[in-house]
Design a protein around this motif. Structure first.
Motif, short mmCIF file in Angstrom:
data_model
loop_
_atom_site.label_atom_id
_atom_site.label_comp_id
_atom_site.label_asym_id
_atom_site.label_seq_id
_atom_site.Cartn_x
_atom_site.Cartn_y
_atom_site.Cartn_z
N LEU A 4 1.06 -1.26 -0.07
CA LEU A 4 0.07 0.20 0.20
C LEU A 4 0.90 1.18 -0.10
O LEU A 4 1.67 1.45 0.82
CB LEU A 4 -0.81 0.10 1.15
N PRO A 5 0.89 2.12 -1.07
CA PRO A 5 1.61 3.31 -0.86
C PRO A 5 1.01 4.31 -0.13
O PRO A 5 -0.08 4.55 -0.11
CB PRO A 5 1.37 3.81 -2.54
N LEU A 6 2.14 4.79 0.76
CA LEU A 6 1.60 5.99 1.91
C LEU A 6 1.90 7.25 1.24
O LEU A 6 1.28 8.04 1.59
CB LEU A 6 1.91 5.63 3.18
N ILE A 7 3.18 7.18 0.82
CA ILE A 7 3.64 8.46 0.16
C ILE A 7 4.05 8.32 -1.28
O ILE A 7 4.86 7.48 -1.55
CB ILE A 7 5.03 8.89 1.12
N ILE A 8 3.93 9.21 -2.01
CA ILE A 8 4.56 9.24 -3.31
C ILE A 8 4.81 10.59 -3.65
O ILE A 8 4.03 11.76 -3.79
CB ILE A 8 3.30 8.70 -4.61
N ASP A 9 6.08 10.67 -4.09
CA ASP A 9 6.68 12.04 -4.23
C ASP A 9 6.21 13.04 -3.29
O ASP A 9 5.97 14.23 -3.61
CB ASP A 9 6.23 12.57 -5.84
N GLY A 10 6.49 12.88 -2.09
CA GLY A 10 6.45 13.87 -0.99
C GLY A 10 4.96 14.07 -0.69
O GLY A 10 4.78 14.93 0.19
N LEU A 11 4.09 13.54 -1.17
CA LEU A 11 2.40 13.49 -0.89
C LEU A 11 2.01 12.34 0.01
O LEU A 11 2.18 11.30 -0.54
CB LEU A 11 1.76 13.85 -2.25
N VAL A 12 1.49 12.53 0.96
CA VAL A 12 0.82 11.43 1.68
C VAL A 12 -0.70 11.00 1.16
O VAL A 12 -1.33 11.87 1.03
CB VAL A 12 0.65 11.89 3.25
N LEU A 51 13.67 11.77 8.59
CA LEU A 51 13.28 12.02 7.56
C LEU A 51 11.90 12.94 7.63
O LEU A 51 11.33 12.84 8.57
CB LEU A 51 12.77 10.93 6.45
N ALA A 52 11.69 13.81 6.71
CA ALA A 52 10.43 14.42 6.55
C ALA A 52 9.65 13.82 5.48
O ALA A 52 10.05 13.44 4.50
CB ALA A 52 10.48 16.00 6.51
N VAL A 53 8.35 14.24 5.44
CA VAL A 53 7.47 13.85 4.22
C VAL A 53 8.26 14.27 2.94
O VAL A 53 7.85 13.35 2.15
CB VAL A 53 6.10 14.38 4.44
N LYS A 54 8.36 15.30 2.86
CA LYS A 54 8.94 16.15 1.51
C LYS A 54 10.20 15.40 1.25
O LYS A 54 10.73 15.43 0.07
CB LYS A 54 9.27 17.50 1.90
N ASP A 55 10.90 14.59 1.84
CA ASP A 55 12.25 13.96 1.85
C ASP A 55 12.11 12.34 1.06
O ASP A 55 12.84 12.04 0.76
CB ASP A 55 12.99 13.68 3.00
N VAL A 56 10.64 12.03 0.77
CA VAL A 56 10.25 10.69 0.62
C VAL A 56 9.65 10.70 -0.90
O VAL A 56 8.84 11.35 -0.98
CB VAL A 56 9.39 10.11 1.65
N LEU A 57 10.26 9.85 -1.67
CA LEU A 57 9.95 9.48 -2.89
C LEU A 57 8.84 8.73 -2.91
O LEU A 57 7.75 8.85 -3.62
CB LEU A 57 11.05 9.11 -3.83
N TYR A 58 8.97 7.71 -2.19
CA TYR A 58 8.02 6.54 -2.25
C TYR A 58 8.06 5.75 -1.09
O TYR A 58 9.25 5.47 -0.61
CB TYR A 58 8.15 5.67 -3.42
N ALA A 59 6.91 5.65 -0.19
CA ALA A 59 6.83 4.84 0.82
C ALA A 59 5.69 3.90 0.71
O ALA A 59 4.53 4.50 0.50
CB ALA A 59 6.84 5.61 2.01
N PHE A 60 5.83 2.51 1.21
CA PHE A 60 4.84 1.59 1.07
C PHE A 60 4.62 0.79 2.21
O PHE A 60 5.77 0.60 3.03
CB PHE A 60 4.60 0.75 -0.14
N TYR A 61 3.46 0.35 2.81
CA TYR A 61 3.09 -0.35 3.91
C TYR A 61 2.69 -1.80 3.24
O TYR A 61 1.79 -2.14 2.49
CB TYR A 61 2.18 0.03 4.65
N LYS A 121 5.15 -3.60 7.96
CA LYS A 121 6.33 -2.96 7.85
C LYS A 121 6.31 -1.61 6.79
O LYS A 121 5.79 -1.84 6.09
CB LYS A 121 7.54 -4.10 7.36
N LEU A 122 7.01 -0.63 7.29
CA LEU A 122 6.97 0.41 6.31
C LEU A 122 8.42 0.52 5.59
O LEU A 122 9.29 0.47 6.04
CB LEU A 122 7.00 1.94 7.04
N TYR A 123 8.40 0.62 4.16
CA TYR A 123 9.53 0.72 3.36
C TYR A 123 9.60 2.03 2.86
O TYR A 123 8.43 2.58 2.02
CB TYR A 123 9.16 -0.37 2.28
N ILE A 124 10.67 2.58 2.81
CA ILE A 124 10.82 3.91 2.41
C ILE A 124 11.89 4.04 1.38
O ILE A 124 12.80 3.60 1.55
CB ILE A 124 11.25 4.87 3.52
#
Length: 208
Positions: free
Chosen positions: A156-164, A188-198, A202-205
């Motif tokens: 499940l994508p939680l963050i894509i290109d800095g957007l939650v 890290l901050a949200v703006k530093d993340v390109l892609y994060a998924f659950y 477990k959260l992968y960043i």
């Protein structure tokens, strides 16, 4: 005599360029961004001109090459400190496939054709789009692919290109407070993340 001068200059610049690229770092060898490619082309042109113009002093070629090496190292350092400058110089990654669907608008914007996409998929031994969950076109032109889980459990994508994606957070019964805490644990901050998924609790960043 002329042939000896040409051979001598060729050998000299061979080792000189090797030394220059070692200074600029391994990143220059493994991948070429827009600025990297520009520097490489300029260095190649300077060396070619110097070998052809045997009567010109070698220092006239060495000096601008050293300037370009210094400029590349300086820009690399600045880009590490200031993300906006890095985006201005090299651009930012583009989401080509999302949830298994083509982002045609972004492909047109990046002038990335379907043939280019299919070629990249074949190079990564991907048989079809149905195997892909997400695909990101990196700033160096390479395609990063996130395949679907073989067991059918999609990340499940939680963050894509800095957007939650708040809907995705809701689906896994998590809150933005939980997400921010997880990012803080990784400095890290949200703006530093390109892609994060659950996936599988477990959260992968993937950092920008």
């Amino acid at each position: 005599m002329d042939i000896l001068i040409v051979l001598g200059r060729t050998l000299f610049f061979y080792f000189f360029i090797l030394f220059s690229y070692r200074i600029m770092g391994k990143r220059e060898i493994g991948q070429l961004s827009i600025s990297d490619l520009t520097i490489s082309i300029l260095i190649a042109e300077l060396v070619a001109i110097s070998i052809e113009n045997r009567n010109d002093a070698t220092i006239l070629t060495i000096t601008p090459i050293l300037l370009l090496v210094f400029l590349e190292v300086l820009l690399a350092f600045i880009q590490l400190k200031f993300n906006r400058i890095r985006v201005l110089m090299d651009g930012k990654p583009s989401l080509i496939i999302r949830d298994g669907k083509l982002n045609v608008k972004e492909m047109v914007k990046q002038r990335y054709s379907l043939d280019d996409l299919l070629l990249s998929l074949r190079e990564k031994q991907v048989k079809g789009l149905n195997e892909i969950d997400y695909a990101i076109l990196e700033t160096n032109g390479k395609l990063s692919i996130f395949k679907k889980d073989k067991k059918g459990v999609y990340p499940l994508p939680l963050i894509i290109d800095g957007l939650v994606d708040m809907d995705a957070l809701f689906n896994i019964n998590k809150t933005s407070i939980w997400l921010n805490k997880m990012l803080d644990n990784n400095n890290l901050a949200v703006k530093d993340v390109l892609y994060a998924f659950y996936k599988q609790n477990k959260l992968y960043i993937v950092r920008k």
